[in-house]
Motif scaffolding. Structure first.
Motif, PDB file in Angstrom:
ATOM      1  N   ARG A   1       0.863  -1.189   0.000  1.00  0.00           N
ATOM      2  CA  ARG A   1       0.000   0.000   0.000  1.00  0.00           C
ATOM      3  C   ARG A   1       0.896   1.233   0.000  1.00  0.00           C
ATOM      4  O   ARG A   1       1.764   1.389   0.853  1.00  0.00           O
TER       5      ARG A   1
ATOM      6  N   LEU B   1       1.580   5.491  -0.499  1.00  0.00           N
ATOM      7  CA  LEU B   1       1.129   6.879  -0.383  1.00  0.00           C
ATOM      8  C   LEU B   1       1.971   7.724  -1.336  1.00  0.00           C
ATOM      9  O   LEU B   1       3.204   7.678  -1.290  1.00  0.00           O
TER      10      LEU B   1
ATOM     11  N   VAL C   1      -2.891   4.220  -2.744  1.00  0.00           N
ATOM     12  CA  VAL C   1      -4.141   4.326  -1.988  1.00  0.00           C
ATOM     13  C   VAL C   1      -4.445   5.753  -1.535  1.00  0.00           C
ATOM     14  O   VAL C   1      -5.519   6.018  -1.002  1.00  0.00           O
ATOM     15  N   GLY C   2      -3.499   6.681  -1.737  1.00  0.00           N
ATOM     16  CA  GLY C   2      -3.752   8.050  -1.310  1.00  0.00           C
ATOM     17  C   GLY C   2      -2.717   9.023  -1.831  1.00  0.00           C
ATOM     18  O   GLY C   2      -1.580   8.652  -2.109  1.00  0.00           O
TER      19      GLY C   2
ATOM     20  N   ILE D   1      -5.569  13.296   0.526  1.00  0.00           N
ATOM     21  CA  ILE D   1      -5.853  13.277   1.961  1.00  0.00           C
ATOM     22  C   ILE D   1      -5.589  14.620   2.629  1.00  0.00           C
ATOM     23  O   ILE D   1      -6.331  15.042   3.514  1.00  0.00           O
TER      24      ILE D   1
ATOM     25  N   ALA E   1      -1.785   9.787   7.898  1.00  0.00           N
ATOM     26  CA  ALA E   1      -2.251   9.003   6.748  1.00  0.00           C
ATOM     27  C   ALA E   1      -1.622   7.616   6.727  1.00  0.00           C
ATOM     28  O   ALA E   1      -2.281   6.628   6.392  1.00  0.00           O
TER      29      ALA E   1
ATOM     30  N   GLU F   1      -3.559   5.556   9.330  1.00  0.00           N
ATOM     31  CA  GLU F   1      -4.954   5.287   8.989  1.00  0.00           C
ATOM     32  C   GLU F   1      -5.092   4.354   7.792  1.00  0.00           C
ATOM     33  O   GLU F   1      -5.996   3.512   7.741  1.00  0.00           O
ATOM     34  N   LEU F   2      -4.210   4.490   6.808  1.00  0.00           N
ATOM     35  CA  LEU F   2      -4.316   3.708   5.574  1.00  0.00           C
ATOM     36  C   LEU F   2      -3.406   2.492   5.561  1.00  0.00           C
ATOM     37  O   LEU F   2      -3.320   1.788   4.551  1.00  0.00           O
TER      38      LEU F   2
END
Length: 609
Positions: free
Chosen positions: A137, A139, A165-166, A185, A194, A197-198
């Protein structure tokens, strides 16, 4: 699946869609569906043939539909539209009537069924196949053109290890919006939150145009997390095509501590290097070899690589010959010791260089504390030998590499370099050659510097040894230091000590922490051990003594320091007697002489300081 198999499959699917769509359109428009009329047969055959013709024209059967986008959709629209126009023309010629409603419904069904058949593979691939592969994942910091391009590449590449994912971006206008289905975000300050949370595994900094200061700020926010941080390639590498947007790079300590590059005065540098004979002492060392690389860009007539170590000289010679094979530069190697004055004179008289860069020196502080006589012979006597030989050979410009450790020296190395500066300034008073010195601090990645040592300790699993928690140093990258040295040579009038602006000092313990983080480890895993200050070390270095400060820059990041009294008689006396002194007495005399602070401005400098 082979190309023939793929082509056959697509032709079969399209043929089925063509017949299905036109007959289904007839069913929707008329209750007499069971009656197959001549116009319907003619229209069906014409539509089938024209569709395949236009599909080949627009290469619909050669498209990689798993990577389909708007461009491919436009080709489907064109092929479908032109095939229906062809059917309309045939209807007018044969039947003398055009069935507009039938053609309109058929066109819509074509678009839905043919477009759907092409894009369904991409949808299945992105929705189901990708989700079945475990990915990291990720960012993305930066929702600009580079960031969005990166997300597209990650979506397209099924083999990519990362799944975005962000987004993080400081542009408040796009906060809480979705870009390519990925939410923005918030700003840089939201990175730590972030990641938690992610459940982020990786952070990609996707802003190639970042300044070093901005990159450092973002990286410090990233270090508050356990996610691995990487960057996109530099902007010039992306533009030149050397690297693509999905070539991720680990953040280097040079990226965090180095400053943004400055523009050199190419005209002034070319004036004293291009088509000239240039000699570099210590050409195999970290600074000397980089000076050679930078000089070669200005195409001197001849570049003489002088050094004591044959392996390092051979290495830089081969590198330069490979890089500048097409240039008309003659590379000459000389294996020689600068402590041999006769050899220095012989070499200078043989080649008659126009410019000399004197980078040869002993520089390791603790080693020189244990061997003061070697530091004195190499750094002071060796410098005097090269300077005398240059003067006798009528060299135009002589540039000596000095150090911030020459200011209020507490070490043998610093003391000998300060005395070498005195030698250079004295030579300038009595020679037609312009003698100058360039003083700067620690160089990132140079031999014997702290960074390679830290990296070795991290590879071994730690701990990283730092001498004192409050120790600070100035740092500069090797290329930047070398470029400014060359620029200083273009500014030389004779007798100056040029001081390079080293930026903000860095705590060594913070440097160690950054290197541990950059290696992908945590501080708890590696650890930091404080070993105590070594002989000759200071908590902080100075670039100028309080009496030497001259605040005006003569060029961006280059100052001229005011000069102190030159104790040449004492230096000459020490040269005659140093062999009779033990290590401790020699060390004491070196420090006493180097720290004498009687201020005097040489006549040659009065007009410029």
């Amino acid at each position: 699946m082979s190309y023939r198999q793929r082509l056959s499959l697509l032709v079969f699917i399209d043929s089925f869609i063509v017949f299905t769509s036109i007959f289904f359109s007839r069913f929707l428009l008329s209750a007499d569906f069971d009656v197959i009329t001549l116009p319907l047969v003619v229209s069906s055959i014409t539509l089938l043939v024209s569709h395949h013709v236009f599909s080949f024209v627009y290469k619909l059967y050669k498209k990689a539909w798993e990577h389909a986008s708007i461009g491919e959709l436009i080709f489907i629209v064109k092929a479908t539209t032109y095939s229906l126009i062809t059917v309309a023309c045939v209807q007018q010629l044969i039947i003398h009537d055009i069935y507009f409603r039938l053609l309109a419904v058929t066109w819509m069904l074509h678009m839905i069924l043919i477009g759907g058949s092409r894009f369904c593979w991409r949808i299945i691939r992105n929705t189901y196949i990708k989700k079945s592969v475990v990915k990291k994942r990720t960012l993305i910091v930066g929702a600009g053109s580079a960031g969005t391009m990166l997300v597209r590449q990650l979506f397209k590449n099924n083999d990519a290890e990362m799944f975005p994912v962000g987004f993080i971006d400081d542009n408040v206008k796009i906060h809480n919006l979705d870009i390519l289905g990925i939410p923005v975000i918030g700003g840089i300050e939201r990175i730590e939150q972030a990641v938690k949370e992610l459940n982020i595994d990786n952070i990609i900094i996707a802003i190639p145009s970042l300044s070093k200061k901005e990159l450092n700020h973002i990286f410090q926010e990233c270090t508050k997390t356990n996610a691995k941080t990487q960057t996109l390639p530099k902007l010039e590498d992306l533009v030149s095509g050397k690297l693509s947007v999905n070539h991720f790079m680990d953040v280097q300590v040079e990226d965090l501590l180095g400053r943004d590059p400055i523009d050199l005065d190419i005209e002034s540098i070319s004036g004293y290097i291009t088509n000239k004979v240039v000699l570099v002492t210590g050409a195999g060392g970290s600074i000397g070899s980089e000076i050679c690389r930078q000089i070669s860009k200005f195409t001197p007539q001849m570049l003489i690589l002088l050094g004591h170590g044959e392996n390092s000289i051979y290495s830089i010679e081969m590198e330069l010959k490979d890089l500048y094979e097409a240039a008309s530069i003659e590379f000459i190697t000389e294996i020689a010791d600068i402590q041999d004055v006769k050899k220095m004179i012989s070499i200078m008289n043989k080649y008659h260089p126009d410019v000399v860069y004197h980078a040869a020196a002993h520089k390791h502080v603790p080693l020189m504390e244990r061997n003061p006589e070697e530091a004195f012979k190499n750094n002071v006597i060796g410098t005097m030998n090269v300077a005398i030989a240059a003067s006798q050979s009528a060299v135009d410009t002589f540039v000596m590499i000095s150090t911030d450790k020459a200011v209020n020296p507490t070490s043998v190395m610093g003391a000998t370099k300060r005395m070498a500066e005195m030698v250079i300034q004295d030579m300038d008073r009595n020679s037609s050659t312009k003698f100058v010195a360039v003083r700067f601090g620690n160089v990132l990645g140079s031999r014997g510097s702290v960074i390679p040592r830290f990296k070795q300790q991290i590879v071994k699993g730690g701990p990283v040894s730092v001498t004192h928690p409050d120790m600070i140093r100035y740092f500069m990258t090797i290329p930047e230091a070398s470029r400014l040295v060359i620029q200083a040579g273009a500014l030389a009038r004779g007798g100056e000590i040029f001081v390079l602006d080293m930026g903000e000092p860095v705590k060594i313990v913070d440097l160690a922490k950054n290197l541990i983080k950059l290696s992908g480890n945590s501080l708890e895993e590696i650890g930091i051990e404080f070993t105590g200050m070594r002989p000759g070390e200071k908590l902080f270095e100075e670039l100028l003594n309080s009496d030497e400060i001259n605040e005006k820059q003569v060029y961006p990041k280059i100052y001229i320091g005011k000069t102190s009294e030159l104790y040449m008689e004492e230096i000459k006396e020490m040269i005659s007697n140093y062999t009779t002194l033990d290590k401790e007495n020699l060390r004491s005399q070196l420090l006493n002489l180097a720290n004498s602070q009687v201020i005097s401005i040489p006549k040659k400098l009065i007009s410029i300081v």
